[in-house]
Design a protein around this motif. Structure first.
Motif, PDB file in Angstrom:
ATOM      1  N   ASP A  22       0.846  -1.186   0.000  1.00 50.59           N
ATOM      2  CA  ASP A  22       0.000   0.000   0.000  1.00 50.59           C
ATOM      3  C   ASP A  22       0.884   1.240   0.000  1.00 50.59           C
ATOM      4  O   ASP A  22       1.775   1.387   0.831  1.00 50.59           O
ATOM      5  N   GLU A  23       0.645   2.149  -0.934  1.00 51.33           N
ATOM      6  CA  GLU A  23       1.514   3.316  -1.062  1.00 51.33           C
ATOM      7  C   GLU A  23       1.473   4.222   0.154  1.00 51.33           C
ATOM      8  O   GLU A  23       2.406   4.998   0.404  1.00 51.33           O
ATOM      9  N   ASP A  24       0.410   4.127   0.938  1.00 50.84           N
ATOM     10  CA  ASP A  24       0.291   4.935   2.150  1.00 50.84           C
ATOM     11  C   ASP A  24       0.767   4.187   3.399  1.00 50.84           C
ATOM     12  O   ASP A  24       0.605   4.673   4.519  1.00 50.84           O
ATOM     13  N   HIS A  25       1.338   3.004   3.220  1.00 49.80           N
ATOM     14  CA  HIS A  25       1.810   2.177   4.330  1.00 49.80           C
ATOM     15  C   HIS A  25       0.686   1.899   5.323  1.00 49.80           C
ATOM     16  O   HIS A  25       0.835   2.063   6.534  1.00 49.80           O
ATOM     17  N   LEU A  26      -0.447   1.450   4.767  1.00 50.40           N
ATOM     18  CA  LEU A  26      -1.617   1.082   5.573  1.00 50.40           C
ATOM     19  C   LEU A  26      -1.749  -0.433   5.616  1.00 50.40           C
ATOM     20  O   LEU A  26      -1.704  -1.110   4.593  1.00 50.40           O
ATOM     21  N   LEU A  27      -1.905  -0.964   6.829  1.00 49.29           N
ATOM     22  CA  LEU A  27      -2.163  -2.393   7.020  1.00 49.29           C
ATOM     23  C   LEU A  27      -3.448  -2.510   7.824  1.00 49.29           C
ATOM     24  O   LEU A  27      -3.540  -1.993   8.948  1.00 49.29           O
ATOM     25  N   THR A  28      -4.458  -3.191   7.271  1.00 49.02           N
ATOM     26  CA  THR A  28      -5.753  -3.206   7.927  1.00 49.02           C
ATOM     27  C   THR A  28      -6.430  -4.563   7.810  1.00 49.02           C
ATOM     28  O   THR A  28      -6.243  -5.295   6.833  1.00 49.02           O
ATOM     29  N   ASN A  29      -7.209  -4.887   8.849  1.00 42.38           N
ATOM     30  CA  ASN A  29      -8.054  -6.085   8.870  1.00 42.38           C
ATOM     31  C   ASN A  29      -7.279  -7.378   8.619  1.00 42.38           C
ATOM     32  O   ASN A  29      -7.678  -8.223   7.810  1.00 42.38           O
ATOM     33  N   VAL A  30      -6.146  -7.531   9.332  1.00 42.89           N
ATOM     34  CA  VAL A  30      -5.361  -8.755   9.241  1.00 42.89           C
ATOM     35  C   VAL A  30      -4.802  -9.088  10.624  1.00 42.89           C
ATOM     36  O   VAL A  30      -4.795  -8.253  11.529  1.00 42.89           O
TER      37      VAL A  30
END
Length: 211
Positions: A22-30
């Protein structure tokens, strides 16, 4: 405090390295398990609705880290630098955080449960509705902080430094310490037990409390 709004059993397993997808360095729902990401430098990572179990971050630098609805279980944050971070509804359980630098961080509805925070730098922070439960904060630096509804329950605070931090209504009566670095004016209104009061009276004024 409000608990993290996340259900681990509903989250797929992924690697922390997928944050680079993710280009925004977002990690979600994992959820991330049994992984090592030591000495990593990452600008402004955002972790949202995540669960980390036995993940090692030793020596990593995450500038302006954002955590929202996150749970960390048995993770190692030793000597990490998370300056100017933001934690919302986040829980740390049995985590090692020796030497962790959280300077300038904002905490809102955060819980540290059975965590090691020896030598941690907790400076220039805003802590609202934050609980330290059975944690060890020996030699920790708590300086120039704003504490709102912060609780220390059954913690080891020996040699911790509370400098330029108002402790009115902060209850340390269930905690343990032989020495505490305090400023008398800032300690006004702090809640302690009888033994602690005697020790602090002697420390501040050379006064001894007798039966």
């Amino acid at each position: 405090m409000d608990q993290p709004r996340v259900l681990p059993e509903q989250l797929p397993t992924a690697s922390f390295t997928t944050i680079y997808d993710d280009e925004d360095h977002l990690l979600t729902n994992v959820q991330v398990q049994h992984e090592s990401v030591t000495n990593l430098t990452l600008p402004h990572p955002m972790l949202d609705h995540v669960v980390f179990t036995e993940v090692t971050f030793i020596g990593s630098v995450f500038d302006r880290l954002e955590l929202t609805d996150a749970i960390f279980i048995k993770c190692d944050f030793s000597n990490c630098h998370f300056e100017k971070a933001s934690f919302l509804r986040t829980r740390f359980v049995n985590c090692k955080m020796v030497g962790l630098d959280l300077t300038g961080t904002v905490l809102n509805n955060v819980q540290f449960d059975h965590c090691l925070l020896d030598l941690a730098m907790l400076c220039e922070m805003k802590l609202k509705t934050t609980d330290f439960i059975t944690c060890r904060l020996t030699d920790a630096s708590i300086m120039d902080d704003r504490l709102t509804k912060v609780r220390f329950n059954d913690c080891d605070l020996d040699k911790a430094s509370f400098n330029q931090t108002a402790l009115k209504n902060v209850n340390l009566s269930s905690c343990r310490f032989e020495r505490l670095d305090l400023e008398p004016a800032m300690a006004r209104g702090m809640l302690v037990n009888r033994d602690q009061a005697a020790m602090l009276a002697q420390y501040f004024n050379g006064v001894r409390v007798t039966d």
